[in-house]
Design an enzyme around this catalytic site. Structure first.
Site, PDB file in Angstrom:
ATOM      1  N   ASP A 100      -6.464   4.133   9.400  1.00  0.00           N
ATOM      2  CA  ASP A 100      -6.222   4.650   8.029  1.00  0.00           C
ATOM      3  C   ASP A 100      -7.123   5.174   7.138  1.00  0.00           C
ATOM      4  O   ASP A 100      -8.383   4.555   7.330  1.00  0.00           O
ATOM      5  CB  ASP A 100      -5.182   3.947   7.301  1.00  0.00           C
ATOM      6  CG  ASP A 100      -5.344   2.262   7.435  1.00  0.00           C
ATOM      7  OD1 ASP A 100      -6.567   2.138   7.653  1.00  0.00           O
ATOM      8  OD2 ASP A 100      -4.569   1.439   7.370  1.00  0.00           O
ATOM      9  N   ASN A 120       3.551  -7.566   3.390  1.00  0.00           N
ATOM     10  CA  ASN A 120       5.113  -6.944   3.379  1.00  0.00           C
ATOM     11  C   ASN A 120       5.263  -6.609   4.853  1.00  0.00           C
ATOM     12  O   ASN A 120       6.396  -6.050   5.240  1.00  0.00           O
ATOM     13  CB  ASN A 120       5.114  -5.902   2.608  1.00  0.00           C
ATOM     14  CG  ASN A 120       4.153  -4.442   2.848  1.00  0.00           C
ATOM     15  OD1 ASN A 120       3.344  -4.680   4.010  1.00  0.00           O
ATOM     16  ND2 ASN A 120       4.135  -3.545   2.105  1.00  0.00           N
ATOM     17  N   HIS A 160       3.276  -4.438   6.632  1.00  0.00           N
ATOM     18  CA  HIS A 160       2.912  -3.410   7.407  1.00  0.00           C
ATOM     19  C   HIS A 160       1.938  -3.561   8.480  1.00  0.00           C
ATOM     20  O   HIS A 160       0.919  -4.469   8.235  1.00  0.00           O
ATOM     21  CB  HIS A 160       2.428  -2.376   6.143  1.00  0.00           C
ATOM     22  CG  HIS A 160       1.216  -2.684   5.520  1.00  0.00           C
ATOM     23  ND1 HIS A 160       1.008  -2.597   4.012  1.00  0.00           N
ATOM     24  CD2 HIS A 160      -0.063  -3.020   5.902  1.00  0.00           C
ATOM     25  CE1 HIS A 160      -0.232  -2.969   3.683  1.00  0.00           C
ATOM     26  NE2 HIS A 160      -0.813  -3.178   4.925  1.00  0.00           N
ATOM     27  N   GLU A 193       4.010   1.663   5.562  1.00  0.00           N
ATOM     28  CA  GLU A 193       4.785   0.521   4.617  1.00  0.00           C
ATOM     29  C   GLU A 193       6.371   0.511   5.408  1.00  0.00           C
ATOM     30  O   GLU A 193       6.582   1.503   5.992  1.00  0.00           O
ATOM     31  CB  GLU A 193       4.791   1.262   3.214  1.00  0.00           C
ATOM     32  CG  GLU A 193       3.539   1.604   2.941  1.00  0.00           C
ATOM     33  CD  GLU A 193       2.718   0.107   2.341  1.00  0.00           C
ATOM     34  OE1 GLU A 193       2.947  -0.934   2.950  1.00  0.00           O
ATOM     35  OE2 GLU A 193       2.019   0.081   1.393  1.00  0.00           O
TER      36      GLU A 193
END
Ligand code: GLP
Length: 262
Positions: free
Chosen positions: A68, A137, A139, A144
């Site tokens: 990313d 979270n 990811h 996400e």
């Protein structure tokens, strides 16, 4: 899914590095690595660097694709993933910068840049082993919660939690970009093998969700339960919420050929 519980972060890195070195020795010097940013893989890169500097691993002809990049940060920005990959992967692992790719978060046509990134991975023959961290979270990459489990490389909007988690790398929260380009979950799932590393109590929830929770876009890393060759390497703290931790330890203890002693 194989879960390896190690005593500490350094052993997490050595275990993951050994898995990666085995893939390179099997697939050959032009192997294709998938590389992650963040703090989690740093001990893995350090262990790989040790193998390289002592002549036990040669990555000079290997290819790498980063997961990313932030939208709007140029390659020269110290916190762009171009810079991070240069500092933590290209230089210490003595890789050829021309063979290491990071999505272009400054492209005038971001959708086109994402499409070209997918083509570049395919042209290289696909990723042999993908290194992953996991966000608090759940990811992976920057996929996400609510990401399609079949998603490909695309533009994503970062959650506030991810921006706060990554704020430590920037002067202020306002400096943390709001958008990124990220390989999709479908892209990551195409890798022939994946190794996810996580350490620390703050990752315990995410690790439990990825390994033992339901497969759900709410916790994107849980899609790895569908991967036929996924290894999760964690320290004791990150493993602390795993209900089957004793079973994973037993599996390791009786494994005929252990990769590295935890
Ligand atoms: C970032 C990266 C992920 C990384 C995650 C966890 O958002 N895009 O690839 O796995 O954060 O980071 P850390 O390892 O620093 O906890």
């Amino acid at each position: 899914m194989e879960v390896v519980i190690c005593d500490d972060n350094e052993r997490v890195g050595r275990t993951a590095a050994t898995l990666i070195a085995e893939v390179v020795s099997r697939r050959g010097p032009a192997s294709v690595l998938g590389v992650a940013t963040g703090s989690s893989p740093l001990t893995t890169y350090a262990a790989l660097a040790d193998l390289v500097t002592t002549g036990r691993l040669d990555l000079s002809r290997a290819h790498a694709f980063a997961l990313d990049e932030y939208v709007g940060l140029g390659a020269g920005h110290p916190q762009s993933y171009h810079s991070v990959i240069r500092r933590h992967v290209i230089e210490p692992l003595r890789m050829d910068p021309g063979r290491v790719h990071v999505p272009d978060g400054t492209a005038s046509d971001l959708d086109q840049a994402c499409l070209e990134y997918e083509h570049a991975i395919a042209d290289a023959g696909g990723v042999d082993i993908q290194i992953l961290g996991v966000g608090t979270n759940g990811h992976i990459g920057f996929n996400e919660p609510s990401s399609s489990l079949a998603s490909r490389t695309r533009v994503k909007t970062l959650t506030q939690r991810t921006r706060e988690d990554n704020r430590r790398f920037f002067d202020s929260l306002d400096d943390v970009p709001t958008h990124c380009l990220t390989q999709g979950l479908g892209t990551i799932m195409d890798a022939r093998a994946v190794v996810l590393v996580a350490t620390g109590a703050h990752k315990a929830d995410a690790v439990a969700a990825v390994v033992e929770g339901p497969v759900t876009a709410r916790r994107p890393g849980s899609v790895l339960q569908f991967h036929p060759n996924a290894t999760i390497v964690v320290d004791e703290e990150a493993a602390s919420r795993l209900e089957l931790a004793d079973y994973y330890r037993h599996v390791w203890a009786v494994k005929p050929r252990q990769t590295v002693a935890p």
